[in-house]
Design an enzyme around this catalytic site. Structure first.
Site, PDB file in Angstrom:
ATOM      1  N   ASP A  45     -12.392  40.116 -13.535  1.00 24.61           N
ATOM      2  CA  ASP A  45     -12.965  40.289 -14.883  1.00 24.61           C
ATOM      3  C   ASP A  45     -12.214  39.458 -15.919  1.00 24.61           C
ATOM      4  O   ASP A  45     -11.020  39.198 -15.771  1.00 24.61           O
ATOM      5  CB  ASP A  45     -12.909  41.786 -15.252  1.00 24.61           C
ATOM      6  CG  ASP A  45     -13.831  42.120 -16.408  1.00 24.61           C
ATOM      7  OD1 ASP A  45     -14.711  41.302 -16.738  1.00 24.61           O
ATOM      8  OD2 ASP A  45     -13.671  43.207 -16.989  1.00 24.61           O
ATOM      9  N   ASN A  87     -24.999  43.154 -13.811  1.00 23.24           N
ATOM     10  CA  ASN A  87     -24.844  41.820 -14.418  1.00 23.24           C
ATOM     11  C   ASN A  87     -26.178  41.081 -14.613  1.00 23.24           C
ATOM     12  O   ASN A  87     -26.247  40.116 -15.372  1.00 23.24           O
ATOM     13  CB  ASN A  87     -23.886  40.936 -13.602  1.00 23.24           C
ATOM     14  CG  ASN A  87     -22.436  41.349 -13.696  1.00 23.24           C
ATOM     15  OD1 ASN A  87     -21.656  41.191 -12.760  1.00 23.24           O
ATOM     16  ND2 ASN A  87     -22.028  41.889 -14.837  1.00 23.24           N
ATOM     17  N   ARG A 138     -11.584  50.512 -15.808  1.00 22.38           N
ATOM     18  CA  ARG A 138     -12.743  51.219 -15.259  1.00 22.38           C
ATOM     19  C   ARG A 138     -13.151  50.564 -13.950  1.00 22.38           C
ATOM     20  O   ARG A 138     -12.774  49.447 -13.647  1.00 22.38           O
ATOM     21  CB  ARG A 138     -13.907  51.242 -16.256  1.00 22.38           C
ATOM     22  CG  ARG A 138     -14.330  49.880 -16.743  1.00 22.38           C
ATOM     23  CD  ARG A 138     -15.541  49.976 -17.686  1.00 22.38           C
ATOM     24  NE  ARG A 138     -15.784  48.705 -18.326  1.00 22.38           N
ATOM     25  CZ  ARG A 138     -15.325  48.367 -19.528  1.00 22.38           C
ATOM     26  NH1 ARG A 138     -14.638  49.231 -20.240  1.00 22.38           N
ATOM     27  NH2 ARG A 138     -15.583  47.165 -20.029  1.00 22.38           N
TER      28      ARG A 138
HETATM   29  C1  IPE Z   1     -17.476  43.975 -13.294  1.00 20.24           C
HETATM   30  O1  IPE Z   1     -17.238  43.304 -14.481  1.00 20.24           O
HETATM   31  C2  IPE Z   1     -18.345  43.158 -12.376  1.00 20.24           C
HETATM   32  C3  IPE Z   1     -17.728  41.961 -11.825  1.00 20.24           C
HETATM   33  C4  IPE Z   1     -16.498  41.576 -11.991  1.00 20.24           C
HETATM   34  C5  IPE Z   1     -18.611  41.163 -11.002  1.00 20.24           C
HETATM   35  P1  IPE Z   1     -18.156  43.536 -15.767  1.00 20.24           P
HETATM   36  O2  IPE Z   1     -17.579  42.683 -16.839  1.00 20.24           O
HETATM   37  O3  IPE Z   1     -19.577  43.334 -15.447  1.00 20.24           O
HETATM   38  O4  IPE Z   1     -17.909  45.082 -16.070  1.00 20.24           O
HETATM   39  P2  IPE Z   1     -18.127  45.936 -17.406  1.00 20.24           P
HETATM   40  O5  IPE Z   1     -19.525  45.711 -17.853  1.00 20.24           O
HETATM   41  O6  IPE Z   1     -17.135  45.429 -18.421  1.00 20.24           O
HETATM   42  O7  IPE Z   1     -17.833  47.340 -17.013  1.00 20.24           O
HETATM   43  C1  IPE Z   2     -16.172  38.511 -14.916  1.00 18.58           C
HETATM   44  O1  IPE Z   2     -15.951  38.021 -16.193  1.00 18.58           O
HETATM   45  C2  IPE Z   2     -17.286  37.784 -14.209  1.00 18.58           C
HETATM   46  C3  IPE Z   2     -18.486  38.597 -13.974  1.00 18.58           C
HETATM   47  C4  IPE Z   2     -18.673  39.811 -14.371  1.00 18.58           C
HETATM   48  C5  IPE Z   2     -19.567  37.970 -13.252  1.00 18.58           C
HETATM   49  P1  IPE Z   2     -16.817  38.486 -17.438  1.00 18.58           P
HETATM   50  O2  IPE Z   2     -17.955  37.549 -17.614  1.00 18.58           O
HETATM   51  O3  IPE Z   2     -17.200  39.915 -17.330  1.00 18.58           O
HETATM   52  O4  IPE Z   2     -15.765  38.284 -18.611  1.00 18.58           O
HETATM   53  P2  IPE Z   2     -15.620  39.193 -19.918  1.00 18.58           P
HETATM   54  O5  IPE Z   2     -15.436  40.600 -19.468  1.00 18.58           O
HETATM   55  O6  IPE Z   2     -16.876  38.995 -20.716  1.00 18.58           O
HETATM   56  O7  IPE Z   2     -14.409  38.639 -20.595  1.00 18.58           O
HETATM   57 MG    MG Z   3     -16.340  41.633 -17.972  1.00 17.52          MG
END
Ligand code: IPE
Ligand code: IPE
Ligand code: MG
Length: 256
Positions: free
Chosen positions: A31, A79, A201
């Site tokens: 993340d 996502n 989380r």
């Molecule tokens: C979790 O990250 C999913 C992946 C890393 C693929 P998200 O960025 O989607 O999670 P939330 O929405 O912050 O909980």
């Molecule tokens: C994780 O990085 C990648 C995926 C969830 C696919 P994010 O895109 O969620 O990055 P933040 O949480 O917006 O910084």
């Molecule tokens: Mg994220």
């Protein structure tokens, strides 16, 4: 820190990790790509590109350390709700990763598997994922599990459907049976789940399997989560006491 200092820190950490019992299965919630990019004035997509580039060295290190399974959360069912441009860029990156890394991973003896509702992905990803799984099926090195279009709740729903279809009667349903009908049946539960970017989380990741996993949260955004951060997270895990419901005294006496 100079390169020399980093290398020596890395070597010391590797030695410490190897001396203290390496976990069998490490799962990672990758993340923070978006925030990493925002801090630099880049588009979110550039953040995902940097994130994708970070995978290789960590898989290599995990393999070198003797970790048997590494599971990466690449794309959750939730996502899909992101802007379409971002979703399609993520799908392109996932496809490019599968194709680009295939031969090298195969040479290293890696097994490649996929968790998620793979049949809902594009025909191209399905085809390339199948090719990788089949090519590497007999390999005996580290198993790389890639979670795409994955949700922990859907995994449990899908397992229940399979159990009903094969006709297992209610009195025969046990925790072991449910585990066997998950996406990858012989995958041991993760000992350690690492989440980067400071978020505390689980975001629908491995809900059944995480029952007794240790959680380590790193403040680093995923593209900055390098080998040293990975090794430090492994050290945090190794210094924990896993009790599985027992008392600390029971754990200490069983170790002695
Ligand atoms: C979790 O990250 C999913 C992946 C890393 C693929 P998200 O960025 O989607 O999670 P939330 O929405 O912050 O909980
Ligand atoms: C994780 O990085 C990648 C995926 C969830 C696919 P994010 O895109 O969620 O990055 P933040 O949480 O917006 O910084
Ligand atoms: Mg994220």
């Amino acid at each position: 820190m100079t390169d020399e200092e980093r290398n020596s820190l890395k070597e010391n950490l590797v030695e410490e990790v190897l001396n203290s019992g390496v976990p069998e299965h490490v799962a990672m919630i990758m993340d923070g790509n978006g925030r990493w990019a925002k801090d630099r004035g880049f588009t979110r997509i550039r953040g995902h590109q940097a994130g994708a580039r970070n995978v290789k060295r960590l898989v290599q290190l995990a393999d070198d350390l003797g970790i048997r399974h590494i599971t990466l959360y690449a794309f959750s069912i939730e996502n899909w709700a992101r802007p379409w441009l971002e979703v399609s860029a993520l799908m392109r990156l996932i496809l490019a990763y599968i194709i680009r890394e295939r031969n090298e991973l195969h040479k290293k003896g890696v097994r490649f598997r996929f968790l998620g509702r793979i049949s809902e992905l594009s025909p191209r990803i399905i085809e390339e994922a199948q090719r990788s799984t089949e090519l590497m099926a007999k390999n005996t090195g580290i198993t790389l599990n890639l979670c795409i279009n994955y949700g922990g709740r859907s995994e449990i729903v899908d397992a229940i459907k399979k159990i009903i279809i094969v006709g297992i009667p209610p009195e025969k349903i046990t925790e072991e049976i449910i585990s066997q009908y998950l996406y990858v049946p012989d995958l041991p539960d993760p000992d350690l789940i690492i989440r980067t970017s400071g978020e505390m989380r689980i975001s629908n990741f491995l809900l059944w399997q995480c029952a007794y996993s240790e959680l380590v949260i790193s403040a680093k955004y995923w593209p900055d989560f390098d080998e040293i951060e990975f090794l430090k997270s492994l050290r945090v895990f190794q210094l924990r006491e896993r009790r599985f419901g027992k008392t600390s005294e029971q754990i200490i006496s069983s170790e002695g």
